[in-house]
Design a protein around this motif. Structure first.
Motif, PDB file in Angstrom:
ATOM      1  N   GLY A 107       0.794  -1.223   0.000  1.00  0.00           N
ATOM      2  CA  GLY A 107       0.000   0.000   0.000  1.00  0.00           C
ATOM      3  C   GLY A 107       0.823   1.267   0.000  1.00  0.00           C
ATOM      4  O   GLY A 107       0.274   2.361   0.107  1.00  0.00           O
ATOM      5  N   ASP A 108       2.138   1.148  -0.108  1.00  0.00           N
ATOM      6  CA  ASP A 108       3.012   2.305  -0.007  1.00  0.00           C
ATOM      7  C   ASP A 108       3.267   2.947  -1.365  1.00  0.00           C
ATOM      8  O   ASP A 108       3.250   2.294  -2.398  1.00  0.00           O
ATOM      9  CB  ASP A 108       4.356   1.908   0.602  1.00  0.00           C
ATOM     10  N   SER A 109       3.552   4.247  -1.336  1.00  0.00           N
ATOM     11  CA  SER A 109       3.934   4.978  -2.535  1.00  0.00           C
ATOM     12  C   SER A 109       4.951   6.022  -2.135  1.00  0.00           C
ATOM     13  O   SER A 109       4.809   6.684  -1.106  1.00  0.00           O
ATOM     14  CB  SER A 109       2.719   5.662  -3.168  1.00  0.00           C
ATOM     15  N   SER A 110       6.002   6.182  -2.934  1.00  0.00           N
ATOM     16  CA  SER A 110       7.011   7.190  -2.634  1.00  0.00           C
ATOM     17  C   SER A 110       6.453   8.594  -2.772  1.00  0.00           C
ATOM     18  O   SER A 110       7.081   9.559  -2.347  1.00  0.00           O
ATOM     19  CB  SER A 110       8.218   7.021  -3.568  1.00  0.00           C
ATOM     20  N   ALA A 111       5.247   8.720  -3.366  1.00  0.00           N
ATOM     21  CA  ALA A 111       4.622  10.034  -3.537  1.00  0.00           C
ATOM     22  C   ALA A 111       3.635  10.363  -2.422  1.00  0.00           C
ATOM     23  O   ALA A 111       3.081  11.462  -2.403  1.00  0.00           O
ATOM     24  CB  ALA A 111       3.904  10.102  -4.887  1.00  0.00           C
ATOM     25  N   ASP A 112       3.416   9.440  -1.481  1.00  0.00           N
ATOM     26  CA  ASP A 112       2.464   9.672  -0.396  1.00  0.00           C
ATOM     27  C   ASP A 112       2.928  10.866   0.451  1.00  0.00           C
ATOM     28  O   ASP A 112       4.007  10.843   1.028  1.00  0.00           O
ATOM     29  CB  ASP A 112       2.369   8.423   0.479  1.00  0.00           C
TER      30      ASP A 112
END
Length: 423
Positions: A107-112
């Protein structure tokens, strides 16, 4: 140069209620590292040059000028330098915000934005900001070879990391606040709640905390980003705080804070410098607030990411099991009280289940997170029992082994004394 007029500003019970509500959300050491500073109503700076000759003004008049500022449109460049005396949070931002790992979860994103904006808690960063009323803001963090942008336009929120070519998208619930922090000011930016990115947002938090324990004076003039400004000097009347002084440079014409400087009571360089190096109060181009994901970009939907983290058991504050209730408010907020007042106020928080910190030995903490915690913590004991004090140059926290947290912009000795008194 303006005279050194003084005034006492009473923040009232509303400020105390806000402090109690928000304190429960930041009981873990990463909060102590930066975000908690904003939570308690404390803040930052940037050096200025020049000494313009401006009409005399009192501190009360200058505060009123800030409050009356109706600037809705601006663009410019902001430089933020933070020196909390802790290791860089860059590699750990994802771990703390997402519950371990560095963007490796499903569920991770470097843009979060919840992970990326945490980077502002350490080091020096250059931001490009723009605003056009309460529904259109943009803030970009500029790196040497990449750029991270967070764009708010109506009910749409986009974030994009050019380095990884990843985008993050959320549809804002109009009654929500997750992406609307500080939007009463038209020139605030769409950072997550508790992460101010402009001198205006920082100044508002400090002035909320001002009361009978605070000295507020006009301390001359300055030039910031090519504009004439008055300097508002805010200092604790009490001893024992880690805050030495806060200086806000206020645009003489518009009343917009252009620069914010926080100095520690221990001396030395500023804990945080935040100020405009360039600013323009003209209407930004409409294209500043539009975004279309580039071809090939990985797009993460906020609702999908949240659902995946929940399925993975990483929802809430992640590496600190049992803290989810505090992070969401609710019953956790009822277990919070404030000891003392003013700059010496200490939030006492009872963690759900009455447990202390998780440890690497128990398998609850990633190795890199444990290393970070160990670099900050000192073991202490008293009539309350034993615990660990996590120290920064600004906000300190005592986490007891019996599941209580004491946090404030006070010395470690003050935290131990508060814990002893409450035992």
């Amino acid at each position: 140069m303006a005279p050194n007029d003084s005034v006492e500003s009473n923040g009232g019970t509303r400020g105390t209620a806000v402090g109690r509500r928000k304190a429960a959300r930041y009981i873990v050491p990463v909060a102590v590292a930066g975000v908690a500073a904003a939570t308690i109503g404390l803040v930052p700076a940037l050096a200025s040059t020049g000494d313009p000759d401006l009409p005399k003004i009192t501190a009360q008049q200058l505060i009123e000028k800030i409050a009356a500022s109706d600037t809705q449109q601006l663009s410019g460049t902001v430089k933020i330098s933070t020196d909390l005396g802790i290791p860089s949070l860059g590699g750990l931002a994802g771990s703390f915000a997402q519950g371990g790992g560095s963007g490796g979860g499903k569920g991770d994103s470097s843009a979060d934005p919840k992970s990326r904006m945490t980077e502002l808690a350490s080091g020096t960063h250059t931001l490009r900001v723009a605003a056009d009323g309460p529904d259109k803001q943009r803030v970009s963090i500029l790196d040497s070879a990449a750029e991270y942008s967070l764009i708010h336009n109506g009910d749409q929120v986009w974030a994009y990391d050019s380095k990884s070519n990843e985008a993050y998208h959320a549809t804002e619930k109009r009654a929500g606040t997750e992406h609307r922090a500080g939007q009463k000011s038209g020139h605030s930016t769409p950072a997550p709640d508790g992460v101010p990115t402009t001198p205006k947002a920082l100044a508002e938090q400090v002035l909320k905390a001002a009361g009978p324990t605070t000295s507020v004076t006009v301390d001359g003039t300055a030039q910031v980003a090519g504009r004439d400004a008055y300097k508002l000097l805010i200092k604790p009347r009490q001893s024992g705080s880690t805050i030495g002084s806060v200086t806000v440079a206020v645009d003489a014409k518009s009343g917009v804070p252009l620069k914010f400087t926080l100095l520690p009571s221990s001396g030395g360089k500023a804990v945080v410098d935040a100020g405009f190096t360039k600013v323009d109060f003209a209407k930004p181009a409409a294209s500043s607030f539009t975004f279309t994901p580039p071809k090939g970009a990985k797009v993460t939907e906020a609702d999908d990411a949240k659902a995946q983290r929940k399925a993975d058991g990483a929802e809430g504050l992640g590496i600190f099991p049992g803290a989810e209730g505090l992070g969401a408010g609710g019953s956790g907020a009822q277990d919070t009280k404030v000891i003392g007042e003013g700059w010496n106020a200490i939030a006492e928080i009872r963690t759900p289940g009455g447990t202390g910190l998780p440890s690497k030995a128990s398998g609850d903490v990633p190795a890199e997170a444990q290393q970070f915690l160990d670099s900050l913590g000192d073991k202490v004991s008293g009539s309350f029992g034993s615990g660990t004090v996590f120290k920064t140059r600004l906000v300190n926290a005592l986490v007891t082994d019996n599941g209580k947290v004491y946090v404030g912009a006070v010395t470690p000795d003050a935290l131990v004394k508060a814990a002893n008194g409450a035992s």
